[in-house]
Design a protein around this motif. Structure first.
Motif, mmCIF file in Angstrom:
data_model
loop_
_atom_site.group_PDB
_atom_site.id
_atom_site.type_symbol
_atom_site.label_atom_id
_atom_site.label_comp_id
_atom_site.label_asym_id
_atom_site.label_seq_id
_atom_site.Cartn_x
_atom_site.Cartn_y
_atom_site.Cartn_z
ATOM 1 N N ILE A 1 -8.446 -9.079 -10.660
ATOM 2 C CA ILE A 1 -7.520 -9.220 -11.799
ATOM 3 C C ILE A 1 -7.375 -7.888 -12.539
ATOM 4 O O ILE A 1 -6.285 -7.530 -12.989
ATOM 5 N N GLY A 2 -8.462 -7.129 -12.627
ATOM 6 C CA GLY A 2 -8.376 -5.790 -13.239
ATOM 7 C C GLY A 2 -7.330 -4.956 -12.514
ATOM 8 O O GLY A 2 -6.516 -4.255 -13.138
ATOM 9 N N LEU A 3 -7.320 -5.046 -11.197
ATOM 10 C CA LEU A 3 -6.358 -4.278 -10.414
ATOM 11 C C LEU A 3 -4.938 -4.831 -10.561
ATOM 12 O O LEU A 3 -3.969 -4.078 -10.562
ATOM 13 N N VAL A 4 -4.827 -6.151 -10.705
ATOM 14 C CA VAL A 4 -3.500 -6.747 -10.929
ATOM 15 C C VAL A 4 -2.896 -6.146 -12.200
ATOM 16 O O VAL A 4 -1.743 -5.738 -12.223
ATOM 17 N N PHE A 5 -3.701 -6.039 -13.246
ATOM 18 C CA PHE A 5 -3.191 -5.500 -14.512
ATOM 19 C C PHE A 5 -2.691 -4.068 -14.349
ATOM 20 O O PHE A 5 -1.672 -3.689 -14.888
ATOM 21 N N LYS A 6 -3.450 -3.274 -13.586
ATOM 22 C CA LYS A 6 -3.025 -1.877 -13.379
ATOM 23 C C LYS A 6 -1.674 -1.835 -12.683
ATOM 24 O O LYS A 6 -0.793 -1.067 -13.041
ATOM 25 N N ALA A 7 -1.521 -2.684 -11.661
ATOM 26 C CA ALA A 7 -0.270 -2.695 -10.905
ATOM 27 C C ALA A 7 0.892 -3.141 -11.788
ATOM 28 O O ALA A 7 1.978 -2.580 -11.726
ATOM 29 N N VAL A 8 0.639 -4.147 -12.619
ATOM 30 C CA VAL A 8 1.707 -4.653 -13.482
ATOM 31 C C VAL A 8 2.209 -3.540 -14.397
ATOM 32 O O VAL A 8 3.404 -3.379 -14.625
ATOM 33 N N THR A 9 1.289 -2.735 -14.897
ATOM 34 C CA THR A 9 1.669 -1.651 -15.795
ATOM 35 C C THR A 9 2.562 -0.643 -15.079
ATOM 36 O O THR A 9 3.508 -0.130 -15.648
ATOM 37 N N LYS A 10 2.255 -0.369 -13.830
ATOM 38 C CA LYS A 10 2.987 0.676 -13.101
ATOM 39 C C LYS A 10 4.283 0.181 -12.463
ATOM 40 O O LYS A 10 5.172 0.984 -12.184
ATOM 41 N N ALA A 11 4.402 -1.128 -12.238
ATOM 42 C CA ALA A 11 5.493 -1.641 -11.394
ATOM 43 C C ALA A 11 6.887 -1.232 -11.870
ATOM 44 O O ALA A 11 7.210 -1.328 -13.052
ATOM 45 N N ILE A 12 7.684 -0.783 -10.900
ATOM 46 C CA ILE A 12 9.078 -0.411 -11.170
ATOM 47 C C ILE A 12 10.003 -1.486 -10.612
ATOM 48 O O ILE A 12 11.088 -1.741 -11.105
ATOM 49 N N GLY A 13 9.546 -2.119 -9.539
ATOM 50 C CA GLY A 13 10.337 -3.172 -8.890
ATOM 51 C C GLY A 13 10.644 -2.813 -7.453
ATOM 52 O O GLY A 13 11.063 -1.693 -7.169
ATOM 53 N N GLY A 14 10.389 -3.756 -6.535
ATOM 54 C CA GLY A 14 10.721 -3.541 -5.125
ATOM 55 C C GLY A 14 9.569 -2.998 -4.301
ATOM 56 O O GLY A 14 9.683 -2.864 -3.089
ATOM 57 N N GLU A 15 8.435 -2.682 -4.942
ATOM 58 C CA GLU A 15 7.290 -2.146 -4.198
ATOM 59 C C GLU A 15 6.252 -3.242 -3.941
ATOM 60 O O GLU A 15 6.231 -4.263 -4.624
ATOM 61 N N VAL A 16 5.384 -2.986 -2.963
ATOM 62 C CA VAL A 16 4.238 -3.883 -2.738
ATOM 63 C C VAL A 16 2.974 -3.073 -3.022
ATOM 64 O O VAL A 16 2.739 -2.041 -2.372
ATOM 65 N N PHE A 17 2.208 -3.488 -4.000
ATOM 66 C CA PHE A 17 0.920 -2.846 -4.280
ATOM 67 C C PHE A 17 -0.133 -3.482 -3.388
ATOM 68 O O PHE A 17 -0.205 -4.716 -3.304
ATOM 69 N N VAL A 18 -0.935 -2.634 -2.755
ATOM 70 C CA VAL A 18 -1.996 -3.155 -1.889
ATOM 71 C C VAL A 18 -3.331 -2.724 -2.468
ATOM 72 O O VAL A 18 -3.551 -1.532 -2.718
ATOM 73 N N MET A 19 -4.203 -3.692 -2.691
ATOM 74 C CA MET A 19 -5.516 -3.327 -3.219
ATOM 75 C C MET A 19 -6.336 -2.692 -2.114
ATOM 76 O O MET A 19 -6.391 -3.214 -1.002
ATOM 77 N N ARG A 20 -6.951 -1.570 -2.432
ATOM 78 C CA ARG A 20 -7.802 -0.911 -1.431
ATOM 79 C C ARG A 20 -9.178 -1.588 -1.492
ATOM 80 O O ARG A 20 -10.022 -1.221 -2.311
ATOM 81 N N MET A 21 -9.364 -2.582 -0.667
ATOM 82 C CA MET A 21 -10.582 -3.399 -0.744
ATOM 83 C C MET A 21 -11.585 -2.981 0.319
ATOM 84 O O MET A 21 -11.198 -2.483 1.372
ATOM 85 N N SER A 22 -12.864 -3.209 0.042
ATOM 86 C CA SER A 22 -13.894 -3.007 1.057
ATOM 87 C C SER A 22 -13.991 -4.271 1.895
ATOM 88 O O SER A 22 -13.430 -5.307 1.541
ATOM 89 N N SER A 23 -14.715 -4.164 3.004
ATOM 90 C CA SER A 23 -14.823 -5.347 3.867
ATOM 91 C C SER A 23 -16.268 -5.551 4.308
ATOM 92 O O SER A 23 -17.131 -4.699 4.087
#
Ligand SMILES: NC(=O)c1ccc[n+]([C@@H]2O[C@H](COP(=O)([O-])OP(=O)(O)OC[C@H]3O[C@@H](n4cnc5c(N)ncnc54)[C@H](OP(=O)(O)O)[C@@H]3O)[C@@H](O)[C@H]2O)c1
Length: 335
Positions: free
Chosen positions: A206-228
Motif C-alpha cells: 500500500i505504501g507503494l500504491v500511494f507513491k504511484a498514485v502521486t506520480k500517475a499521469i495516466g495511461g501508464e502501468v506501475f510495476v512494483m519491484r518485488m522480491s521473490s
C-alpha cells in the motif's frame, strides 16, 4: 493528495482495502472514504473494527452500473480493487470472472468519467502478464480497459494501473493456508518446491500504491519491484514459526492454470519499460504519448529482458522471517 478528498474503494472490504484504509486514516485527512462491496457481514465487521465516522459503507456490485454510479457521485479518487481473484474459482466460474473483472471494470471507468472523478487506480497482478489462466486474462483485459480509457474517451479523469505480485497474508494466499495445515495435520502441501513467487507485505504494497498514485499521469502501468522466494522456502519459514520436527511436506503437483514462475514485466513490454526508482518500473503504452514521454522519457530502461520471479532479487530467509513475524494476521486466532 488525499487530504479533504472523497475516496471511493471498490472491493473495500478485501485484504488490500483494509490496509489501504488503515494507512489513509493514519497518514491523511480524507473527507470521506466509501467502502463499496457486496457482502454485508464483512462490511459490518470492518465498520466495527475501524469505528470511524469518515468511513461510509455501501452495499453494491461493480456489475450494477446504476448503483455504482450513484455511490460514486462525489468521488475524487477511486481505487478499483473489487475482483474475483482465486485462480481455480475463475477457472470453474469463467463467466462470473468475466462479469466482475472485465464488465465490472468497464462500469468503474464509465461511472468515474460521468462523475468527474480525478484519478482511478486499478490494482492488477503478475497473472495478467502473458496470462495462463482466466483470472490473468480478465485482469489483463481490465488493465487494457483502464490504461486506454484516458485516450479512448474525451475525459480529464486520470486512469492508471498498478501491477503487483503476491501480497503476504491476503485472503486465499498460501501462507495462511500453510499455517492452517500445520495446525490441523502437521503437514504442508507444496505444489512444486522450485516454483517461485513474488512476495511483499500488505503494508509495503500500500505504501507503494500511494507513491504511484502521486506520480500517475495516466495511461501508464506501475510495476512494483518485488522480491521473490520459492514455495519450498515459504514452507520452511512457516514450519520454523509454527511447526516442529514432525511437520511433513507433501508435494501435490502444480494446479491447473498455475505457472512455475510469474512475470511482472514481459519481454514484449521491456523495450518500453523505465526504471522509476528503487521501487518501481513504469511500462509506457505502445503508441506515443507526449505527456508520458516528457515525464518518463529520460529515465533509464529496464536492464533485463523480462522481470520475473525467477530473476527477481530473492528474499533472504532471515528477511522473510522478520517481515512475516511483524504481520498481525499471522498471529490472529485461526477460524
Ligand atoms: N492479494 C494479492 O496478493 C494481490 C496481488 C496482486 C493484485 N491483487 C489485486 O488486488 C485487488 C484486491 O485483492 P485482495 O487480495 O484485497 O482481494 P480480496 O481480499 O478477495 O477482496 C476482494 C474484494 O472485492 C469485493 N468484491 C468481489 N466481487 C465484487 C463485486 N462483483 N462487486 C463489488 N465488490 C466485489 C469483495 O467483497 P464482497 O465479496 O463482499 O463483494 C472484497 O471486498 C484485486 O483486484 C486483486 O486482483 C491482489
Amino acid at each position: 493528495m488525499f487530504n479533504d478528498k472523497n475516496i471511493f474503494i471498490t472491493g473495500g472490504t478485501g485484504s488490500w482495502a483494509n490496509e489501504l484504509v488503515t494507512q489513509l486514516l493514519e497518514n491523511y485527512k480524507p473527507k470521506k472514504v466509501v467502502i463499496y462491496s457486496r457482502g454485508e457481514h464483512r462490511q459490518v465487521e470492518m465498520k466495527r473494527h475501524f469505528n470511524n465516522p469518515l468511513l461510509k459503507f455501501v452495499i453494491g456490485d461493480v456489475r450494477d452500473k446504476n448503483i455504482l454510479n450513484m455511490a460514486m457521485h462525489d468521488a475524487d479518487i477511486v481505487f478499483h480493487l473489487a475482483a474475483l481473484k482465486h485462480v481455480p474459482v475463475c477457472e470453474e466460474n469463467c463467466w462470473e470472472a468475466v462479469l466482475t473483472n472485465i464488465y465490472g471494470t468497464q462500469n468503474v471507468i464509465e461511472c468515474a468519467i460521468s462523475n468527474g472523478v480525478k484519478k482511478v487506480i486499478d490494482v492488477s497482478t503478475d497473472k495478467a502478464v502473458d496470462p495462463f489462466n482466466l483470472y490473468g486474462v480478465t485482469k489483463a483485459c481490465g488493465e487494457k480497459l483502464v490504461v486506454n480509457a484516458g485516450k479512448n474517451y474525451d475525459t480529464k479523469t486520470i486512469f492508471t494501473c498498478i501491477r503487483a505480485g503476491n501480497v503476504m497474508g491476503t485472503h486465499g494466499s498460501v501462507l495462511p493456508l500453510f499455517r492452517e495445515q500445520i495446525a490441523l495435520n502437521n503437514e504442508i502441501t507444496i505444489t512444486d518446491p522450485e516454483m517461485t513467487r513474488y512476495l511483499m507485505s500488505t503494508k509495503e504494497a500500500i505504501g507503494l500504491v500511494f507513491k504511484a498514485v502521486t506520480k500517475a499521469i495516466g495511461g501508464e502501468v506501475f510495476v512494483m519491484r518485488m522480491s521473490s522466494t520459492t514455495v519450498e522456502e515459504m514452507a520452511n519459514v512457516m514450519i520454523e514459526i509454527f511447526g516442529n520436527k514432525k511437520t511433513k511436506k507433501k508435494i501435490i503437483g502444480v494446479r491447473p492454470g498455475e505457472k512455475k514462475h510469474e512475470v511482472l514485466v514481459s519481454k514484449n513490454e521491456s523495450p518500453r519499460t523505465k526504471v522509476l526508482d528503487d521501487n518501481y518500473f513504469v511500462i509506457l503504452p505502445q503508441d506515443k504519448n507526449s505527456k508520458l514521454e516528457d515525464a518518463y522519457g529520460n529515465l533509464p530502461n529496464i536492464s533485463s529482458e523480462e522481470f520475473s520471479s525467477l530473476n527477481a532479487k530473492r528474499l533472504k530467509n532471515s528477511e522473510f522471517l522478520s517481515t512475516l513475524k511483524k504481520e498481525s494476521w499471522l498471529w490472529e486466532k485461526q477460524s
